[in-house]
Every structure is written in structure tokens, then in C-alpha cells.
Motif scaffolding. Structure first.
Motif, PDB file in Angstrom:
ATOM      1  N   PHE A 216       0.820  -1.205   0.000  1.00 52.10           N
ATOM      2  CA  PHE A 216       0.000   0.000   0.000  1.00 52.10           C
ATOM      3  C   PHE A 216       0.860   1.263   0.000  1.00 52.10           C
ATOM      4  O   PHE A 216       0.458   2.292  -0.548  1.00 52.10           O
ATOM      5  N   GLY A 217       2.038   1.190   0.605  1.00 50.90           N
ATOM      6  CA  GLY A 217       2.962   2.314   0.509  1.00 50.90           C
ATOM      7  C   GLY A 217       3.357   2.578  -0.927  1.00 50.90           C
ATOM      8  O   GLY A 217       3.362   3.720  -1.401  1.00 50.90           O
ATOM      9  N   GLN A 218       3.673   1.510  -1.662  1.00 55.31           N
ATOM     10  CA  GLN A 218       4.012   1.650  -3.077  1.00 55.31           C
ATOM     11  C   GLN A 218       2.824   2.153  -3.885  1.00 55.31           C
ATOM     12  O   GLN A 218       2.955   3.054  -4.727  1.00 55.31           O
ATOM     13  N   LEU A 219       1.646   1.584  -3.649  1.00 53.54           N
ATOM     14  CA  LEU A 219       0.459   2.000  -4.393  1.00 53.54           C
ATOM     15  C   LEU A 219       0.231   3.496  -4.256  1.00 53.54           C
ATOM     16  O   LEU A 219       0.015   4.200  -5.253  1.00 53.54           O
ATOM     17  N   HIS A 220       0.293   4.013  -3.029  1.00 55.70           N
ATOM     18  CA  HIS A 220      -0.059   5.415  -2.825  1.00 55.70           C
ATOM     19  C   HIS A 220       1.060   6.366  -3.225  1.00 55.70           C
ATOM     20  O   HIS A 220       0.781   7.519  -3.579  1.00 55.70           O
ATOM     21  N   ARG A 221       2.297   5.933  -3.231  1.00 56.13           N
ATOM     22  CA  ARG A 221       3.349   6.770  -3.805  1.00 56.13           C
ATOM     23  C   ARG A 221       3.137   6.920  -5.310  1.00 56.13           C
ATOM     24  O   ARG A 221       3.244   8.017  -5.865  1.00 56.13           O
TER      25      ARG A 221
END
Length: 451
Positions: free
Chosen positions: A298-303
Motif C-alpha cells: 500500500f505504501g508503493q500504491l499510494h506513492r
């Protein structure tokens, strides 16, 4: 915690079970019995971290104030029971239902639940915020100044935790400060983080709206942006239809330009929340039970989404990246495959506890990422160093030093913002490939045109 629950309820705790989800803010089902043996079902929201250490302004205590304020309104929320006098722990009644919208397979039921939620959101935005008991909210400010207060709060958290803002956050905050919408309408109760996944449902209707720690006074389009954000994670029927229904049901006129602003703000807020929080835990925190796998994907998705929505409002066409072919099979470390197959075929089928099952799934995601990083990581690092050298005019020895130099160049206005965003996005596309197997369908999710 058990003693406190028994004291404030006058009952005896007979069972407590931690639930999957909730992140650092733990979710517990607690059953209590009165002197006659009658069982009551309660819900405990508990954050064992210390806001004085984390600097987190979005606390359980702030959330509890919203629950208290909404309990006499038509908005479906759990009934507030008590707030712990010192700990970040709130006790409420337990509401039955499911929260994963994707678990609804019947299209008729999907539509019924989605429409019911949108109706409640319109109803929330019709409330007179000045009539609610929320003394910590500055209701005398204009909506644009309420937005600036949000940005101030985000900047304060970054400053508290120390360290430089990552380049993407630096670009986002600069744009947000320069482009606050001049909206002169009245402020509403903005839930923040609203949409699929943050409400409970049963039998085709919403039984409760949950997770209010990001609530604040502000622009109603702020909430519609969050609905769009959460719909990327968990598709939520046709947003064009839902937004039209929102306006027809007594919500505010839908302004897509303001929604585009607030989705940048929402994505930037997610980056701020993770500022100073390492994905690689220290030895002291390695056993804290956090879902590292979920934080990775989710960190990657939102970045990536943050870069995409920022490029949209800046009118910038994002670049692509040439990906190398998969390494030869002989280079694969089969131990990753062995461990993953054991987790999938041997361990997971024997787990009955939902919390343990979720953590096992998270560990499998980490292993999938590590497998890809071992195969493609060195190639991607060299590609990123090449990009950074082209932009900065000098080759840095490591990716970490290169990203730090990029952040300094952005702050000093030594590079064009669109050029910096292009380099950042190419890095995010490579990270997307490292996490593709772990992310599944999320690796290819984007915002829809409706929001």
C-alpha cells in the motif's frame, strides 16, 4: 486494559480477540458478562504507541470525540462507551456486518450498499457542524484556511519526526500550498479516509461508518476525493453515478477540479503518515506484530498514485520505463519459492485465527518482494542512478545519496518540478515491478476519470 473495561462497564471480560486490520490502531472484539451472565459485545480501538513519541495528531482520542459528537445524529456509528483516561483506547458497542466491499458478489447488493453509503455521506455533509460538540475544531475559519490548517498539521508532523521530506512529498506540499481552492461555501464534517473498507454493511445496507481519526471540518469535496482513493483499492461501482446521486440526495454540487485538488492532498497525507517510519523494522520493533507486507504494497500504491494525481493537476504527461527481461531461471533462488509454497500449501490452510492468517499473508508478500529484489534490484538501481545523473549533472554513489540530492535540488529550486517528477515516477514504476507479484491487481490500479 481488562481492568479498565470491567470498571467502566461494571461487567466481567469473558473473551477478547484481536481482529485483522486496523494497522497500528488495533481492533479487538471484547465480550463482557454482567452479574446475571448476560453477554454484551463490545469493540476496543487501541493504539499502544505514544503520540508524544510518534507526533501523530490523528489519535484515538481525537476519533473518540467524533464518535461522541455523532451519537445523537442520524449518521450510523457505533455507540461510544468510554475513553481510557490515559491510554489511546476507546470502547464502543460492536456493530455487526462485513467491511470488505469486494466480498459482495451480487451486483444488485453491491449497488444497494453503495447507494446507501452515498446517502449517508450526503446526510453527514448536511449536518450543521456548529451544532456538534467538537470544541477542538476551529469553526470560525474559512474553508480555505481550514485546508491550510491541514497542511500546517502535516508539516508539523514531518518537522516533529525530523529528517528531510522525500522528493515526492516535497513537490506535493509545494503544489498544495500554492493551489488551495478558493471555496466560499460552508464547512462540513469531513470524515477523511471515507469509502469502501471503512464502513460495515449487512443485508444490502450500511450498518455503521467506521474510522474517524482523520475527521475534520472542511470542504465536502475532500470526502469525495477519499471515496475515489479508497475505490482504487477496492472498486466501488460507478463513481460517476454515485457522485451524481450524492448531489441529488442533498449533498453539495460536485466540483471535479476541487476533487482533483483534494486527492493530491489525501495522497500527500498518506505520505506524511509514513514519514520517518521505516519499512525495515529495528530489532526492537521487529516483533511488534505490524503487517509489513501490507505496508509495502500500500505504501508503493499510494506513492505511485500520488505521482499520478500530481502530474494530472500539473498537466504533465508521465514517462514510461523500459523494464529488463526476467533473469535466467538458473539465477532464481529456489529457496524463495520453497518457502512461499510451504506458506501457501502447508501453513495457511491450517490457520483458523483471522489475525494470524492476515499476518501470514503479509509475510508471503514480503518474500515475493524480496525474491524480485534479488533478481532485478541491482539492474533497477543502476537505471535510477543513470536518471539521477542526467537530471543532477553528477553521478551519485548510491541510490540513497542520489534521492537525498534530488530532494535538496527540489528545495533549492535547482531543477524543474516536472523533470523531478519524471525521475521520481520512473523510480516508482521500477518499484512497481519489484512489488507486482506481491501487489496482485493493485499493481495496475489507477484513479478513474470521475474523481
Amino acid at each position: 486494559m481488562t481492568s479498565w473495561i470491567e470498571e467502566v462497564t461494571g461487567t466481567t471480560v469473558v473473551h477478547a480477540d484481536r481482529q485483522a486490520g486496523g494497522g497500528r490502531k488495533e481492533a479487538w472484539f471484547v465480550d463482557v458478562a454482567d452479574t446475571d451472565g448476560v453477554i454484551s459485545e463490545l469493540f476496543l480501538r487501541w493504539d499502544q504507541s505514544d503520540p508524544a513519541v510518534t507526533g501523530d495528531p490523528w489519535t484515538v482520542r481525537r476519533e473518540a470525540a467524533v464518535y461522541r459528537a455523532l451519537r445523537e445524529t442520524p449518521i450510523p456509528v457505533a455507540h461510544f462507551v468510554a475513553m481510557h483516561p490515559t491510554a489511546q483506547a476507546m470502547l464502543a458497542t460492536r456493530v455487526h456486518g462485513k467491511n470488505w466491499f469486494s466480498h459482495i458478489k451480487d451486483p444488485v447488493e453491491q449497488l444497494a450498499v453503495a447507494r446507501d453509503f452515498i446517502g449517508h455521506l450526503a446526510q453527514l455533509h448536511r449536518l450543521d457542524v456548529r451544532s456538534l460538540d467538537l470544541p477542538e475544531w476551529d469553526l470560525a475559519a474559512s474553508v480555505p484556511n481550514m485546508v491550510r490548517a491541514q497542511l500546517d498539521e502535516m508539516d508539523a508532523l514531518v518537522a516533529f519526526r525530523g529528517g528531510e521530506r522525500e522528493p515526492l512529498l516535497e513537490l506535493s506540499m509545494r503544489w498544495l500550498r500554492a493551489n488551495v481552492p478558493e471555496y466560499d461555501g460552508r464547512a462540513v464534517v469531513v470524515q477523511g479516509d471515507t469509502g469502501p473498507g471503512n464502513f460495515m454493511y449487512a443485508d444490502g445496507r450500511v450498518t455503521a461508518i467506521v474510522d474517524w481519526e482523520l475527521a475534520h471540518p472542511g470542504d465536502p469535496m475532500d470526502d469525495l476525493a477519499w471515496v475515489g482513493l479508497r475505490s482504487v483499492q477496492e472498486p466501488f461501482t460507478d463513481l460517476r453515478d454515485r457522485f451524481r446521486e450524492y448531489a441529488e440526495l442533498g449533498g453539495h454540487p460536485v466540483d471535479l477540479d476541487r476533487i482533483r485538488y483534494y486527492r493530491v492532498l489525501a495522497e500527500a497525507k498518506i505520505l506524511v503518515m509514513s514519514h520517518g517510519v521505516s519499512l525495515r523494522p529495528s530489532p526492537e520493533s521487529a516483533g511488534d506484530g505490524s503487517d509489513i507486507g501490507a505496508r509495502l504494497i500500500f505504501g508503493q500504491l499510494h506513492r505511485r498514485l500520488c505521482a499520478e494525481v500530481l502530474a494530472d493537476v500539473m498537466g504533465f504527461d508521465l514517462p514510461t520505463v523500459d523494464l529488463p527481461p526476467e533473469p535466467d531461471e538458473a539465477m532464481r533462488d529456489v529457496l524463495f519459492d520453497v518457502v512461499l509454497s510451504q506458506l501457501r500449501d502447508v501453513i495457511t490452510p491450517r490457520i483458523t485465527d483471522s489475525y494470524a492468517a492476515q499476518r501470514t499473508k503479509g509475510l508471503a508478500r514480503v518474500l515475493k518482494y524480496l525474491a524480485q529484489a534479488s533478481r532485478l534490484g541491482p539492474v533497477f538501481e543502476q537505471q535510477e542512478l543513470d536518471d539521477l545523473a542526467d537530471l543532477l549533472g553528477a553521478r551519485l554513489p548510491t541510490v540513497a545519496s542520489g534521492r537525498a540530492a534530488l530532494g535538496n535540488a527540489i528545495r533549492a529550486r535547482q531543477v524543474a518540478e516536472v523533470d523531478a517528477l519524471g525521475v521520481i515516477y520512473r523510480q516508482l514504476l521500477r518499484d512497481n515491478e519489484l512489488l507486482r507479484s506481491a501487489s496482485g491487481v493493485l499493481a495496475d490500479r489507477h484513479y478513474t476519470a470521475a474523481c
